[in-house]
Design a protein around this motif. Structure first.
Motif, short mmCIF file in Angstrom:
data_model
loop_
_atom_site.label_atom_id
_atom_site.label_comp_id
_atom_site.label_asym_id
_atom_site.label_seq_id
_atom_site.Cartn_x
_atom_site.Cartn_y
_atom_site.Cartn_z
N GLU A 155 35.34 42.16 44.53
CA GLU A 155 36.45 41.38 43.94
C GLU A 155 37.12 43.13 42.63
O GLU A 155 38.40 42.73 42.71
N LYS A 156 36.43 43.30 42.09
CA LYS A 156 36.94 43.39 41.06
C LYS A 156 37.54 45.28 40.52
O LYS A 156 38.15 46.03 40.66
N ALA A 160 40.71 43.55 43.69
CA ALA A 160 41.89 43.80 42.69
C ALA A 160 42.91 44.64 42.89
O ALA A 160 44.44 45.10 42.34
#
Length: 456
Positions: A155-156, A160
């Motif tokens: 996700e990071k 994103a």
């Protein structure tokens, strides 16, 4: 030295060996390669690293057992170093390369799909904790990574940046498409949504909902009002010219965010109000109760079809439609009385020769419009007079039709008012029956004559 001190030194040595391997055999190659070659080299070196970790796990089996108390393993340490040393340096390049290929696909260019899919999966694998294992696949003979994937790293470092890329890309595209007609914009938007969903299914299914949500915000939510209110090719133009396919497409697009349906409802309401008032403003129509009611009934039927079939019976649009029919009929005070006159025409001659299904459809259409009328007292007053006239003169097409319509009116407004009409029907029928008996029964003098001999 104690056993713990020896294990610590061995772990340091092990970590140095892994770092040296990545620096001398992997990092330099990846830094020099670009685009598809970069993906190829990353995949090749990833597989080699798995094999390397497999043998290191065997060679450092003693260390692996002693590390269990620290909740780490030789393999988990290997992936920690892979993450902290290698991917901290090449990870941004990988993300940038993947985003480059996604944009190429959006432009209908060819991309190395299998390689992209494999590299996207690395972001999930790098987030795993200590429960990592490397096993040999029986069919391919290759060593595979087995672990419970953790999405935090993914996700990071991937999701994103991907979301931001999608936001920028479709914001730009939306601005470009706004120079086109509304139907053209809608077609481009629908195609792009389908394309993005297919891409998400191929590469990043776990992020599909977020990606589409971001895309919808740029190409649907933000320009929704501007598109719907477009004076040349917007909703009003589509409805007034009965552009069924265009209406279906824009409703399909706006359904991606139900809050935007309100813009469709606004323009549909405006159209109904404008056209409804035009009937009252036309002298030829407004002075003729039958023509006025016929026009309004036909208009209601057409709008019902659009809302029910094209707009999938959306509740907000149904409410807006009925509200506007009520509004423009309320503004023309003769509407309620005209509908009663129209009912009279149908029940005297309009329904003559109609089949049962046709009669039912006509009554349903009348009731559908009646539900929108607010001056119901005016309707009932006029309807009562005309009903009495029909019954007294015997002009009603059938008593069944009369009772059918009264039954539906009762369901809509209750027993009180309609009960009076039903009682009136019964009283008139009784009165007619008594009159028939009076005229058909023989008088006393006739009965006396009937008893006299024939010779007399």
């Amino acid at each position: 030295k104690s056993q713990m001190g020896f294990d610590d030194e061995l772990l340091i040595f092990y970590n140095q060996e892994l770092t040296n391997y990545l620096e001398t055999h992997v990092l330099e190659i990846l830094n020099k390669s670009e685009q598809e070659t970069f993906l190829e080299e990353l995949i090749r070196n990833w597989n080699n690293y798995l094999l390397f970790l497999h043998w290191m796990q065997k060679a450092f089996s003693h260390l692996n057992r002693s590390l269990e108390t620290r909740r780490i393993t030789v393999v988990s340490e290997g992936f920690r170093i892979l993450n902290e040393f290698l991917f901290n340096q090449v990870g941004p390049k990988l993300t940038k390369t993947l985003l480059h290929y996604f944009n190429k696909e959006r432009a209908k260019d060819i991309s190395p799909e299998e390689k992209i899919s494999i590299c996207v999966s690395y972001f999930m694998k790098l987030g795993a904790g200590r429960d990592i294992n490397i096993v040999k696949d029986k069919e391919s003979g290759k060593y595979q990574y087995v672990a419970k994937e953790n999405l935090e790293y993914y996700e990071k470092h991937f999701e994103a940046p991907l979301l931001e890329d999608v936001r920028q890309y479709y914001k730009s595209k939306s601005n470009q498409w706004l120079s086109l007609s509304v139907p053209e914009y809608v077609n481009y938007a629908l195609d792009s949504l389908k394309d993005e969903e297919n891409r998400a299914d191929k590469y990043y299914r776990v992020s599909k909902h977020k990606i589409i949500e971001m895309q919808v915000a740029q190409i649907v939510t933000d320009p929704a009002q501007k598109l719907a209110y477009n004076e040349q090719t917007g909703i009003f133009d589509m409805v007034s010219k009965n552009k069924i396919e265009e209406l279906r497409n824009i409703f399909l697009l706006y359904s991606r965010n139900v809050e935007t349906i309100g813009f469709i409802a606004n323009q549909v309401s405006l159209y109904i109000n404008v056209k409804g008032k035009s009937f009252a403003n036309d002298p030829k129509i407004s002075k003729d109760p039958i023509q006025y009611a016929t026009k309004v009934l036909e208009f209601k039927r057409d709008m019902n079809k659009i809302v029910d079939e094209i707009f999938e019976a959306n509740m907000l649009l149904q409410k807006a439609k009925d509200q506007q029919f009520g509004d423009f009929m309320q503004q023309y005070e003769r509407s309620a009385g005209y509908l009663a006159v129209y009912c009279d025409m149908e029940l005297v001659k309009g329904m003559v020769g109609n089949k049962e299904k046709e009669v039912e459809e006509k009554i349903e259409a009348i009731m559908d419009l009646f539900k929108c009328i607010r001056a119901r007292d005016i309707f009932l007053k006029q309807y009562t007079k005309l009903l009495a006239k029909r019954l007294l003169q015997g002009k009603s097409v059938s008593e069944d039709c009369e009772r059918n319509l009264l039954a539906k009116l009762q369901m809509e407004i209750g027993v009180g008012e309609v009960g009076k009409l039903q009682k009136m029907m019964e009283d008139i029928n009784i009165s007619k029956d008594e009159s028939c008996l009076l005229y058909t029964s023989p008088s006393p003098r006739d009965r006396q004559k009937s008893r006299m001999p024939s010779s007399a």
